[in-house]
Each structure stands twice: as structure tokens, then as C-alpha cells.
Design a protein around this motif. Structure first.
Motif, mmCIF file in Angstrom:
data_model
loop_
_atom_site.group_PDB
_atom_site.id
_atom_site.type_symbol
_atom_site.label_atom_id
_atom_site.label_comp_id
_atom_site.label_asym_id
_atom_site.label_seq_id
_atom_site.Cartn_x
_atom_site.Cartn_y
_atom_site.Cartn_z
ATOM 1 N N PRO A 140 0.859 -1.186 0.000
ATOM 2 C CA PRO A 140 0.000 0.000 0.000
ATOM 3 C C PRO A 140 0.899 1.241 0.000
ATOM 4 C CG PRO A 140 0.195 -0.906 2.220
ATOM 5 C CD PRO A 140 1.109 -1.709 1.348
ATOM 6 N N THR A 142 1.798 5.480 -0.579
ATOM 7 C CA THR A 142 1.217 6.814 -0.476
ATOM 8 C C THR A 142 0.953 7.381 -1.868
ATOM 9 O OG1 THR A 142 2.401 7.120 1.571
ATOM 10 C CG2 THR A 142 1.607 9.123 0.484
ATOM 11 N N THR A 175 -4.155 -6.329 0.922
ATOM 12 C CA THR A 175 -4.936 -5.088 0.993
ATOM 13 C C THR A 175 -6.320 -5.257 0.359
ATOM 14 O OG1 THR A 175 -3.937 -4.319 -1.071
ATOM 15 C CG2 THR A 175 -2.868 -3.624 0.967
ATOM 16 N N THR A 202 -1.544 -0.945 8.697
ATOM 17 C CA THR A 202 -2.108 0.133 9.505
ATOM 18 C C THR A 202 -3.139 0.971 8.735
ATOM 19 O OG1 THR A 202 -1.462 1.850 11.077
ATOM 20 C CG2 THR A 202 -0.344 1.906 8.947
ATOM 21 N N ARG A 203 -3.020 0.988 7.412
ATOM 22 C CA ARG A 203 -3.984 1.763 6.614
ATOM 23 C C ARG A 203 -5.330 1.047 6.504
ATOM 24 N NH1 ARG A 203 0.909 1.986 5.470
ATOM 25 N NH2 ARG A 203 2.003 3.906 4.981
ATOM 26 N N ASN A 204 -5.347 -0.208 6.852
ATOM 27 C CA ASN A 204 -6.579 -1.001 6.729
ATOM 28 C C ASN A 204 -7.117 -1.514 8.058
ATOM 29 O OD1 ASN A 204 -7.433 -1.146 3.963
ATOM 30 N ND2 ASN A 204 -5.487 -2.160 3.543
ATOM 31 N N THR A 205 -6.584 -1.002 9.158
ATOM 32 C CA THR A 205 -6.995 -1.543 10.471
ATOM 33 C C THR A 205 -8.504 -1.475 10.655
ATOM 34 O OG1 THR A 205 -4.884 -0.784 11.344
ATOM 35 C CG2 THR A 205 -6.537 -1.435 12.963
ATOM 36 N N ASN A 207 -10.694 -1.286 8.065
ATOM 37 C CA ASN A 207 -11.401 -1.671 6.837
ATOM 38 C C ASN A 207 -12.245 -2.896 7.217
ATOM 39 O OD1 ASN A 207 -12.192 -2.695 4.367
ATOM 40 N ND2 ASN A 207 -10.225 -2.292 3.375
ATOM 41 N N GLY A 227 -3.904 0.716 14.065
ATOM 42 C CA GLY A 227 -4.135 1.870 13.200
ATOM 43 C C GLY A 227 -3.284 3.046 13.649
ATOM 44 N N LYS A 258 1.140 8.043 13.970
ATOM 45 C CA LYS A 258 1.491 9.160 13.088
ATOM 46 C C LYS A 258 1.243 10.483 13.814
ATOM 47 C CE LYS A 258 0.637 8.948 8.497
ATOM 48 N NZ LYS A 258 1.982 9.041 7.963
ATOM 49 N N ASN A 267 7.440 7.460 12.996
ATOM 50 C CA ASN A 267 6.208 7.424 13.791
ATOM 51 C C ASN A 267 6.590 7.485 15.267
ATOM 52 O OD1 ASN A 267 3.804 6.904 11.913
ATOM 53 N ND2 ASN A 267 5.308 5.424 11.177
#
Ligand code: PEP
Ligand code: MN
Length: 374
Positions: A140, A142, A175, A202-205, A207, A227, A258, A267
Motif C-alpha cells: 500500500p 502513499t 490489501t 495500519t492503513r486497513n486496520t 477496513n 491503526g 502518526k 512514527n
């Protein structure tokens, strides 16, 4: 409330049917049955959902097939730790035990780039007695213009090489639900030479639809990353989504938050939450020093910040370390600047061993001072 039934309760048996029939008469209570098939015994748990406050726990214990009844708080019903809850805090996958009492290092490539680098990495792991790794096939990113990972095309050689070097478990992020089938198919086609721990990044925690789909399969365990911009409670509830769909073989991953309060680290390192997650839940806890620190900066003592935070997390009882290595970081397609070098692998593992020994000594010390425990 959870009713834990006697081992090997027969789902066709008269007693079991009697139990279900009785539960069906309880007003405002719904039941959800979870069956855990182990190699030696099958365990059945019945979750009672609804207004369980009025139920008498002793009455429930006396019901047919019931061995134990546990009153659970509303939070993290399946993965949480509850009063008088003796459910296990470990699971086994492909011959490897993952628990709140074990420690495994998952060193490997952030992103698979070519078979040569995969082989160099896996050979180094085998030479250093390791049976776990990380390999990113679906990345995933940016920017939509950045390398997105080789996806399913790299899976056959990754799995075959893993088998060749005795790797039992590969942590691999997915993903999208289609990736799950691609991994299953590639494992099948290569003759299951290794195992996969599905990683939710972490971008999908949160989802939730992806969590439900991944939670519905029970073949592969799951590493759920926290996340990066939500509370710990929200991330633990995300883990509970996986378990409530059926898969409770979940490892919880800390990877930093973040915020620019963590600068100059990528982070804000959150490994102080290792003991918190172990207290609130039965999940093994993973730390990811690479994505939390994000650089090879060292302190004046000559030790990399990444190794300092790894030691801090391990000394606090972490059960898994997910860490980026690369044979030629300058050529890495993703996250080269934070990769450790293959020649640093024995050094890293020795440093982890020292921290683990210190942790075990600290546990023994705490046992000599029981009054300090609340
Ligand atoms: C990773 O582990 O490769 C990764 C992308 O991690 P995170 O989801 O924590 O950013
Ligand atoms: Mn990365």
C-alpha cells in the motif's frame, strides 16, 4: 457470558441438544457457537449475547456439557482477558507456537523485488536458525506512481524458496480480498512448501469488510497492525472483528503512531503498550521497529535507534519482531533507508536474545515480589 463445554462434546449428542434447547428459552439471549478443532481435542464455546446480567453463573455451570462459565465484559469478548478466564493465550501454526510467552523474529524484505534478493535473504535466515520471515508482495503506497509490489506474480518463487530454506511462516500484507485467494492458490500450486501469516496493515486496520473476509478464513493466522491514527481501544476492537468472524489466531502489531511529536522518528514509537495489550487481551504482541523509527540513525553509544526500540519492546515482553532487512538497501524498491543489512542479522538476533533474557529475568524477579503485584 461464555459457556466453555467439556472437551470433545458431541454436537449430535442428546445432552448438547438439551443444552441448546434450554438456551433457546432464555429471554433476550442469543447464542453463537464457536468450535476450535485442535490436533487432540475439539473445544466448543457458546457465546451468550444480550441481557446476560440476570443469568446466575452457578445455574449456567450446572447445565449439561458445561465445564465452565465466564462472565465477560462488553469489550473484546473473544480475544479479551476476563475475570477467571483461563482460555489460552497462544496458538500454533505450521508447527510454530505463537503465544504471549514466546518470541519470534520476522526479518525480511519490506517488498519483494527479485528472486535473487529473496533467496539471499532466506539463506541468511536459514544460516541463522530462523524459520519466520516477512515478504511484501502487495504494497500500500502513499503515491499511486510508486512501486505497488509484484503481487501474485512473485508468490510462486517466494513460496518455493521459502520451502527450500526451511521457512515455516511468512508475514505478508494483503490489501484486498482477492489477494487472499491468490495466496491460497499459489500455496496450493507450489505444494504448500511454507505457511503465510496474513498481515493487515495500519492503513486497513478499520477496513471492516476486509477484516470480516479475512476473519472468516481460519487456515492462516493474522497479524493486525494497530491503526496509526486511532485509539488503542479502536484497534483492539478491529482485532475482535477478526475473531468474531471465526479466526482467533490473531497477533496484534504495534508500529508507532502518526504524529510529529515523534519526530525525528517516522512514527511515535508506542512499544510502551506491549504490556497493556497483553493485559487486556490474549493476543501475542508484535513490534515493528522498522516502520516506527524509519531510519538508520544511531545514538552516540553506536546503537541504532531501531535496535534500541527493539530491545525496549522485547524487554517489555513483546512476542514477535517484524523487521526490514535487505541485501542491497540502495537498490530496494520500498523503504531502503530503514533496512538492516544481511551482515547485521547475527548482531540483531544476538541483541534481541540479550533483551529477551533480561525480560525473563525481570519476570522471575517480579515473582519474588508478589506483593508488588496488584
Ligand atoms: C509493512 O509492514 O510493510 C507496512 C506497510 O507496515 P504498516 O502497515 O505498519 O505501515
Ligand atoms: Mn515498509
Amino acid at each position: 457470558m461464555i459457556l466453555i463445554l467439556s472437551a470433545n462434546t458431541d454436537p449430535q449428542g442428546a445432552e448438547y441438544r438439551q443444552l441448546l434447547a434450554h438456551l433457546a428459552t432464555l429471554p433476550g439471549i442469543q447464542t453463537r457457537v464457536h468450535v476450535e478443532r485442535g490436533s487432540e481435542k475439539t473445544l466448543t464455546e457458546i457465546y451468550l449475547i444480550g441481557s446476560t446480567k440476570s443469568l446466575d453463573i452457578e445455574d449456567m455451570r450446572r447445565l449439561p456439557c458445561v465445564e465452565r462459565a465466564v462472565r465477560v465484559s462488553e469489550e473484546y469478548r473473544i480475544l479479551g482477558r476476563h475475570k477467571d478466564d483461563q482460555r489460552p493465550a497462544f496458538f500454533e501454526y505450521n508447527g510454530v507456537r505463537f503465544g504471549q510467552d514466546t518470541l519470534h523474529v520476522f526479518a525480511g524484505l519490506c517488498a519483494v523485488d527479485n528472486p535473487e534478493h529473496v533467496e539471499m535473504m532466506l539463506q541468511a535466515l536459514r544460516d541463522n536458525g530462523q524459520v519466520c520471515t516477512r515478504m511484501g508482495a502487495y504494497k500500500p503506497r502513499t503515491s499511486p506512481y510508486a512501486f505497488q509490489g509484484h503481487g501474485k506474480n512473485c508468490l510462486p518463487y517466494v513460496f518455493e524458496l521459502a520451502g527450500k530454506y526451511g521457512i515455516k511462516v511468512i508475514a505478508m500484507e494483503i490489501t484486498h480480498e482477492s489477494h487472499l485467494n491468490e495466496i491460497k492458490e499459489a500455496l496450493h500450486q507450489t505444494g504448500n512448501p511454507t505457511g503465510v501469516m496474513l498481515q493487515i496493515g495500519t492503513r486497513n486496520t478499520q477496513n471492516f469488510e476486509l477484516l470480516k473476509i479475512v476473519g472468516r478464513q481460519t487456515e492462516m493466522p493474522i497479524l493486525l497492525k494497530r491503526g496509526f491514527g486511532i485509539t488503542l481501544d479502536e484497534s483492539l476492537n478491529a482485532a475482535e472483528y477478526l475473531a468474531s468472524e471465526g479466526n482467533r489466531n490473531v497477533v496484534f502489531g504495534l508500529r508507532g503512531m502518526k504524529t510529529n511529536m515523534g519526530d525525528p522518528h517516522r512514527n511515535f514509537v508506542d512499544f510502551a503498550h506491549v504490556p497493556v495489550v497483553k493485559r487486556l487481551t490474549r493476543m501475542p504482541v508484535c513490534i515493528d521497529p522498522s516502520h516506527s523509527v524509519g531510519s538508520r540513525q544511531a545514538a552516540p553509544d553506536g546503537i541504532l535507534d531501531m535496535m534500541h526500540v527493539t530491545a525496549q519492546g522485547v524487554m517489555a515482553g513483546a512476542n514477535m519482531v517484524l523487521v526490514d532487512f535487505h541485501p542491497a538497501p540502495a537498490k530496494a524498491l520500498v523503504d531502503g533507508p530503514q533496512a538492516l543489512l544481511l551482515k547485521e542479522l547475527p548482531y540483531f538476533l544476538e541483541d534481541v536474545r540479550i533483551a529477551r533474557e533480561a525480560y525473563l529475568k525481570r519476570v522471575a524477579l517480579a515473582q519474588r515480589y508478589p506483593n508488588a503485584r496488584q
